[in-house]
Design a protein around this motif. Structure first.
Motif, PDB file in Angstrom:
ATOM      1  N   ALA A 188       0.835  -1.204   0.000  1.00 23.51           N
ATOM      2  CA  ALA A 188       0.000   0.000   0.000  1.00 23.51           C
ATOM      3  C   ALA A 188       0.871   1.256   0.000  1.00 23.51           C
ATOM      4  N   PRO A 189       0.427   2.308  -0.695  1.00 28.57           N
ATOM      5  CA  PRO A 189       1.214   3.545  -0.755  1.00 28.57           C
ATOM      6  C   PRO A 189       1.099   4.411   0.493  1.00 28.57           C
ATOM      7  N   VAL A 190       0.392   3.950   1.506  1.00 26.40           N
ATOM      8  CA  VAL A 190       0.307   4.674   2.775  1.00 26.40           C
ATOM      9  C   VAL A 190       0.803   3.758   3.885  1.00 26.40           C
ATOM     10  N   ALA A 191       1.363   4.355   4.916  1.00 21.30           N
ATOM     11  CA  ALA A 191       1.986   3.562   5.977  1.00 21.30           C
ATOM     12  C   ALA A 191       0.970   2.962   6.934  1.00 21.30           C
ATOM     13  N   THR A 192      -0.255   3.493   6.921  1.00 19.39           N
ATOM     14  CA  THR A 192      -1.251   3.049   7.900  1.00 19.39           C
ATOM     15  C   THR A 192      -2.419   2.348   7.229  1.00 19.39           C
ATOM     16  N   ALA A 193      -2.147   1.573   6.187  1.00 18.59           N
ATOM     17  CA  ALA A 193      -3.214   0.796   5.545  1.00 18.59           C
ATOM     18  C   ALA A 193      -3.783  -0.210   6.543  1.00 18.59           C
ATOM     19  N   PRO A 194      -5.116  -0.349   6.600  1.00 18.46           N
ATOM     20  CA  PRO A 194      -5.708  -1.258   7.597  1.00 18.46           C
ATOM     21  C   PRO A 194      -5.413  -2.713   7.283  1.00 18.46           C
ATOM     22  N   ARG A 195      -5.055  -3.449   8.304  1.00 21.07           N
ATOM     23  CA  ARG A 195      -4.836  -4.882   8.153  1.00 21.07           C
ATOM     24  C   ARG A 195      -6.112  -5.675   8.391  1.00 21.07           C
ATOM     25  N   ALA A 196      -7.080  -5.051   9.050  1.00 20.59           N
ATOM     26  CA  ALA A 196      -8.356  -5.723   9.312  1.00 20.59           C
ATOM     27  C   ALA A 196      -9.463  -4.676   9.308  1.00 20.59           C
ATOM     28  N   VAL A 197     -10.658  -5.115   8.926  1.00 26.19           N
ATOM     29  CA  VAL A 197     -11.842  -4.263   8.942  1.00 26.19           C
ATOM     30  C   VAL A 197     -12.951  -5.030   9.647  1.00 26.19           C
ATOM     31  N   HIS A 198     -13.560  -4.387  10.637  1.00 27.01           N
ATOM     32  CA  HIS A 198     -14.646  -5.010  11.388  1.00 27.01           C
ATOM     33  C   HIS A 198     -15.956  -4.298  11.058  1.00 27.01           C
ATOM     34  N   GLY A 199     -17.008  -5.075  10.834  1.00 26.15           N
ATOM     35  CA  GLY A 199     -18.279  -4.478  10.467  1.00 26.15           C
ATOM     36  C   GLY A 199     -19.466  -5.244  11.012  1.00 26.15           C
ATOM     37  N   ARG A 200     -20.645  -4.777  10.636  1.00 25.36           N
ATOM     38  CA  ARG A 200     -21.895  -5.387  11.081  1.00 25.36           C
ATOM     39  C   ARG A 200     -22.771  -5.663   9.863  1.00 25.36           C
ATOM     40  N   PHE A 201     -23.717  -6.583  10.027  1.00 28.22           N
ATOM     41  CA  PHE A 201     -24.624  -6.895   8.930  1.00 28.22           C
ATOM     42  C   PHE A 201     -26.031  -7.169   9.465  1.00 28.22           C
ATOM     43  N   ALA A 202     -27.002  -7.064   8.563  1.00 28.82           N
ATOM     44  CA  ALA A 202     -28.383  -7.409   8.882  1.00 28.82           C
ATOM     45  C   ALA A 202     -29.034  -7.958   7.621  1.00 28.82           C
ATOM     46  N   VAL A 203     -29.928  -8.923   7.809  1.00 30.67           N
ATOM     47  CA  VAL A 203     -30.692  -9.497   6.699  1.00 30.67           C
ATOM     48  C   VAL A 203     -32.164  -9.389   7.061  1.00 30.67           C
ATOM     49  N   ALA A 204     -32.912  -8.578   6.301  1.00 28.83           N
ATOM     50  CA  ALA A 204     -34.338  -8.375   6.582  1.00 28.83           C
ATOM     51  C   ALA A 204     -35.000  -7.736   5.377  1.00 28.83           C
ATOM     52  N   ASP A 205     -36.296  -8.001   5.228  1.00 35.08           N
ATOM     53  CA  ASP A 205     -37.101  -7.364   4.179  1.00 35.08           C
ATOM     54  C   ASP A 205     -36.500  -7.553   2.791  1.00 35.08           C
ATOM     55  N   GLY A 206     -35.920  -8.710   2.555  1.00 36.83           N
ATOM     56  CA  GLY A 206     -35.386  -9.020   1.238  1.00 36.83           C
ATOM     57  C   GLY A 206     -34.051  -8.377   0.926  1.00 36.83           C
ATOM     58  N   LEU A 207     -33.422  -7.750   1.925  1.00 36.07           N
ATOM     59  CA  LEU A 207     -32.156  -7.070   1.713  1.00 36.07           C
ATOM     60  C   LEU A 207     -31.063  -7.609   2.626  1.00 36.07           C
ATOM     61  N   VAL A 208     -29.848  -7.581   2.120  1.00 36.05           N
ATOM     62  CA  VAL A 208     -28.646  -7.746   2.939  1.00 36.05           C
ATOM     63  C   VAL A 208     -28.016  -6.370   3.072  1.00 36.05           C
ATOM     64  N   ARG A 209     -27.737  -5.953   4.305  1.00 37.19           N
ATOM     65  CA  ARG A 209     -27.092  -4.664   4.537  1.00 37.19           C
ATOM     66  C   ARG A 209     -25.828  -4.887   5.353  1.00 37.19           C
ATOM     67  N   THR A 210     -24.745  -4.251   4.940  1.00 38.68           N
ATOM     68  CA  THR A 210     -23.491  -4.344   5.681  1.00 38.68           C
ATOM     69  C   THR A 210     -22.902  -2.943   5.834  1.00 38.68           C
ATOM     70  N   ALA A 211     -22.156  -2.738   6.907  1.00 41.34           N
ATOM     71  CA  ALA A 211     -21.525  -1.435   7.137  1.00 41.34           C
ATOM     72  C   ALA A 211     -20.298  -1.622   8.028  1.00 41.34           C
ATOM     73  N   ALA A 212     -19.338  -0.723   7.855  1.00 39.26           N
ATOM     74  CA  ALA A 212     -18.124  -0.770   8.663  1.00 39.26           C
ATOM     75  C   ALA A 212     -17.533   0.634   8.776  1.00 39.26           C
ATOM     76  N   VAL A 213     -16.853   0.855   9.886  1.00 40.76           N
ATOM     77  CA  VAL A 213     -16.174   2.133  10.125  1.00 40.76           C
ATOM     78  C   VAL A 213     -14.720   1.824  10.452  1.00 40.76           C
ATOM     79  N   LEU A 214     -13.839   2.611   9.854  1.00 40.00           N
ATOM     80  CA  LEU A 214     -12.423   2.507  10.197  1.00 40.00           C
ATOM     81  C   LEU A 214     -12.103   3.658  11.146  1.00 40.00           C
ATOM     82  N   PRO A 215     -11.715   3.355  12.376  1.00 37.90           N
ATOM     83  CA  PRO A 215     -11.422   4.423  13.337  1.00 37.90           C
ATOM     84  C   PRO A 215     -10.129   5.158  12.988  1.00 37.90           C
ATOM     85  N   LEU A 216      -9.952   6.297  13.594  1.00 36.70           N
ATOM     86  CA  LEU A 216      -8.718   7.042  13.385  1.00 36.70           C
ATOM     87  C   LEU A 216      -7.538   6.249  13.933  1.00 36.70           C
ATOM     88  N   PRO A 217      -6.372   6.357  13.277  1.00 34.07           N
ATOM     89  CA  PRO A 217      -5.219   5.599  13.773  1.00 34.07           C
ATOM     90  C   PRO A 217      -4.728   6.147  15.098  1.00 34.07           C
TER      91      PRO A 217
END
Length: 217
Positions: A188-217
């Protein structure tokens, strides 16, 4: 998406009028005259929701144009937009509070076997086979990887292939964790590229929804 993101992230989900709402001049310039109606509706709803999310943060209305179909947020703001058939949402946060945010929505259905082979690593296929029946876990995995890429790209400036993130899903907690391939992190061209990403998901009403936030280093 509100249920999947922390309080410092503002979320707006499209209502009936948002698909034909008003675009700012800088946003209109991003739409080709040959753009089909579905593309125009999705683009419009995404920008209307983006400005509403920023207003929730107390920010003035500002355009969110696109470069290579990627939203370009105002200085001091990080955000993400997603749309699928009949659903559109945008999320925004202040860059002083959140490093990056990503989210994705997909139809909850079985994936084409060819698509599944494209997105799933062998370890992921084994993992999905152990999860409870009744959910299209490959669709959840696909959505999670889309979210991961939306988190990664604004920070690192490069793309990830589907095989560059190894995702593990926890159905009991409604969370997922992705480990980024070490070779991609090291290159990666930046020194603080994330090695892991943590997120959440939900399945309802015919949809899959996922979201994640990367905190400040």
């Amino acid at each position: 998406m509100r249920d999947l993101l922390p309080p410092q992230v503002a979320v707006a989900v499209a209502g009936p009028d948002d698909w034909t709402g008003r675009l700012l001049a800088e946003e209109l310039a991003c739409l080709s005259e040959r753009a089909v109606e579905s593309r125009r509706r999705d683009f419009t709803a995404g920008r209307v929701c983006a400005r509403r999310a920023m207003a929730t943060l107390g920010l003035p209305p500002a355009p969110v144009p696109a470069a290579d179909r990627i939203p370009v947020w105002p200085s001091g703001v990080v955000g993400t937009i997603t749309h699928t058939r009949g659903y559109c949402a945008a999320a925004a946060a202040r860059s002083a509070e959140v490093r990056s945010v990503g989210m994705d929505a997909e139809q909850h259905k079985e994936l084409n076997p060819g698509v599944r082979r494209l997105i799933c690593l062998p370890e992921e296929d084994e993992h999905l086979a152990r999860l409870p029946a009744g959910t299209s876990w490959p669709a959840v995995l696909f959505s999670a990887k889309e979210t991961i890429y939306k988190v990664w790209h604004p920070v690192v400036g490069t793309w990830l292939d589907f095989t560059d993130a190894l995702v593990e899903i926890d159905p009991e907690s409604g969370t997922f964790c992705a480990r980024i391939a070490p070779a991609r992190v090291d290159a990666a061209p930046v020194a603080t590229a994330p090695r892991a990403v943590h997120g959440r998901f939900a399945v309802a009403d015919g949809l899959v929804r996922t979201a994640a936030v990367l905190p400040l280093p």
